[in-house]
Design an enzyme around this catalytic site. Structure first.
Site, PDB file in Angstrom:
ATOM      1  N   CYS A 113      14.264 108.220 -15.083  1.00 13.98           N
ATOM      2  CA  CYS A 113      14.667 107.796 -13.729  1.00 13.98           C
ATOM      3  C   CYS A 113      14.244 108.789 -12.633  1.00 13.98           C
ATOM      4  O   CYS A 113      14.227 108.434 -11.460  1.00 13.98           O
ATOM      5  CB  CYS A 113      16.166 107.567 -13.664  1.00 13.98           C
ATOM      6  SG  CYS A 113      16.736 106.328 -14.828  1.00 13.98           S
ATOM      7  N   HIS A 249      18.679 107.812  -6.307  1.00  6.15           N
ATOM      8  CA  HIS A 249      18.340 106.939  -7.432  1.00  6.15           C
ATOM      9  C   HIS A 249      19.370 105.816  -7.490  1.00  6.15           C
ATOM     10  O   HIS A 249      20.581 106.056  -7.401  1.00  6.15           O
ATOM     11  CB  HIS A 249      18.361 107.753  -8.727  1.00  6.15           C
ATOM     12  CG  HIS A 249      18.262 106.916  -9.956  1.00  6.15           C
ATOM     13  ND1 HIS A 249      17.350 105.896 -10.090  1.00  6.15           N
ATOM     14  CD2 HIS A 249      18.968 106.936 -11.124  1.00  6.15           C
ATOM     15  CE1 HIS A 249      17.495 105.325 -11.268  1.00  6.15           C
ATOM     16  NE2 HIS A 249      18.477 105.934 -11.914  1.00  6.15           N
ATOM     17  N   ASN A 279      19.419  98.994 -12.011  1.00  7.12           N
ATOM     18  CA  ASN A 279      18.729 100.276 -12.196  1.00  7.12           C
ATOM     19  C   ASN A 279      17.305 100.010 -12.694  1.00  7.12           C
ATOM     20  O   ASN A 279      17.119  99.547 -13.819  1.00  7.12           O
ATOM     21  CB  ASN A 279      19.514 101.115 -13.218  1.00  7.12           C
ATOM     22  CG  ASN A 279      18.911 102.486 -13.439  1.00  7.12           C
ATOM     23  OD1 ASN A 279      17.792 102.757 -13.020  1.00  7.12           O
ATOM     24  ND2 ASN A 279      19.645 103.335 -14.116  1.00  7.12           N
TER      25      ASN A 279
END
Ligand code: ACO
Length: 322
Positions: A113, A249, A279
């Site tokens: 990520c 994020h 996500n």
């Protein structure tokens, strides 16, 4: 003095949308549980045969248009991804071919990520040290391919997408600083426990799918986003009140809110898109950035902090004047 600056952004989400209500029909979960715990309402899922490079190319084409450059102007392509089309070649080479480019350097970065911030760090240094004038940086993922759709504790969290930026050499400051960190000691809190070298065995419990200790990851994510933000602001002698925008994020609304509170950033100055696409790992920050640039929230000259956290664990940030 040479700096690098973002001159164009782009993003892409696959057409197929899977809402929380859709998931209610295939697993024991509820829209209420998912929204309360994560803020996620829906995710986009790549069509059969649609690969990470396809998503990346859509986002790249938008960024190239927005920057007003030609494909031939690109000196380097860096793709951040955990879900490459193939074990090799690098997805960046496939993207290069699909864009109709050849000859420039192209490689992938794997920091899960945090991948986009890692890629931005590499690209910024490449430009500042005279390696090239124009770099295409992409975060792109088809995480739906490594999600166990029978595991409700992870399946509801992820989606597919891509975001891209064009970074160009300039004599005005754009990227002010980048910071990257990792700590491999906690690998098993968030991982896909198989791979080319360890071998693949789909009969092994779990298969080649994401496995996560959600509570531990939550705590690590909030702590790392807090420390990286402090490090970045202190390193540049910038106060949190000077920031126009935080682009974190997009993993989970509760992580974003906790990180913003620690930084004393009101949520009105935090870009949140996780509700719309869940996500998307390395794609999440460039996706959120592009959405906020296109809807007019992030404007030229504003001070923006990007903050990332991912498996590894990896974490990183970029402070930039958009
Ligand atoms: N639907 C309904 N119930 C569920 C679901 C679901 N999808 N998933 C788990 N539950 C149940 C559990 O089984 C448990 O039931 P029990 O009490 O009967 O045992 C209950 O809900 C609570 O489970 P917890 O895991 O304690 O729930 P928590 O409040 O911690 O929320 C979550 C889980 C959302 C995963 C949270 O831990 C979290 O946000 N973690 C961060 C992880 C993250 O965002 N990872 C993304 C990847 S990492 C990254 O991008 C950086």
């Amino acid at each position: 003095m040479t700096y690098s600056r973002i001159t164009g952004t782009g993003s892409y989400l696959p057409e197929k949308v899977v809402t929380n209500h859709d998931l209610e029909k295939t697993m024991e979960t509820s829209d209420q549980w998912i929204r309360d715990r994560t803020g996620i309402k829906r995710r986009h899922i790549a069509a059969d045969g649609e690969t990470t490079s396809d998503l990346a190319v859509h986002a790249a084409e938008q960024a190239i248009d927005a920057a007003g450059i030609k494909v031939d102007d690109i000196d380097l392509i860096v793709v951040a991804t955990t879900t490459p089309d193939k074990i090799f070649p690098a997805t960046a080479c496939t993207v290069q071919r699909k864009l109709g480019s050849s000859g420039c350097g192209a490689f992938d970065v794997q920091a899960v990520c945090s991948g986009f911030v890692y890629a931005l760090d590499v690209a910024d240094r490449h430009i500042r040290t005279g390696g090239g004038k124009t770099v295409l940086v992409i975060g792109a993922e088809t995480l739906s391919r490594i999600v166990d759709w029978e595991d409700r504790t992870t399946a509801v969290l992820f989606g597919d997408g891509a975001g891209a930026v064009i970074l160009q050499a300039t004599d005005e400051q754009g990227i002010i600083s980048t910071h990257i960190h990792s700590d491999g000691r906690h690998e098993e809190l968030l991982h896909v426990p198989q791979g080319a070298s360890q071998g693949y065995d789909q009969t092994r419990a779990g298969g080649a799918y994401i496995q996560m200790n959600g509570n531990a990851v939550f705590r690590k994510a909030v702590g790392a986003l807090d420390s990286i933000s402090r490090e970045t602001l202190a390193g540049n002698n910038v106060a949190h009140g000077d920031l126009d925008w935080l682009v974190p994020h997009q993993a989970n609304m509760r992580i974003i809110t906790a990180a913003a509170n620690k930084l004393r950033m009101p949520l009105e100055r935090v870009i949140v898109t996780v509700d719309e696409h869940a996500n998307t790992s390395a794609a999440s920050i460039p996706l959120a950035l592009d959405i906020a640039v296109r809807d007019g929230r992030i404007k030229r000259g504003q001070l923006v902090l990007l903050g990332a956290f991912g498996a590894g664990f990896t974490w990183g940030s970029a402070l930039l004047r958009y």
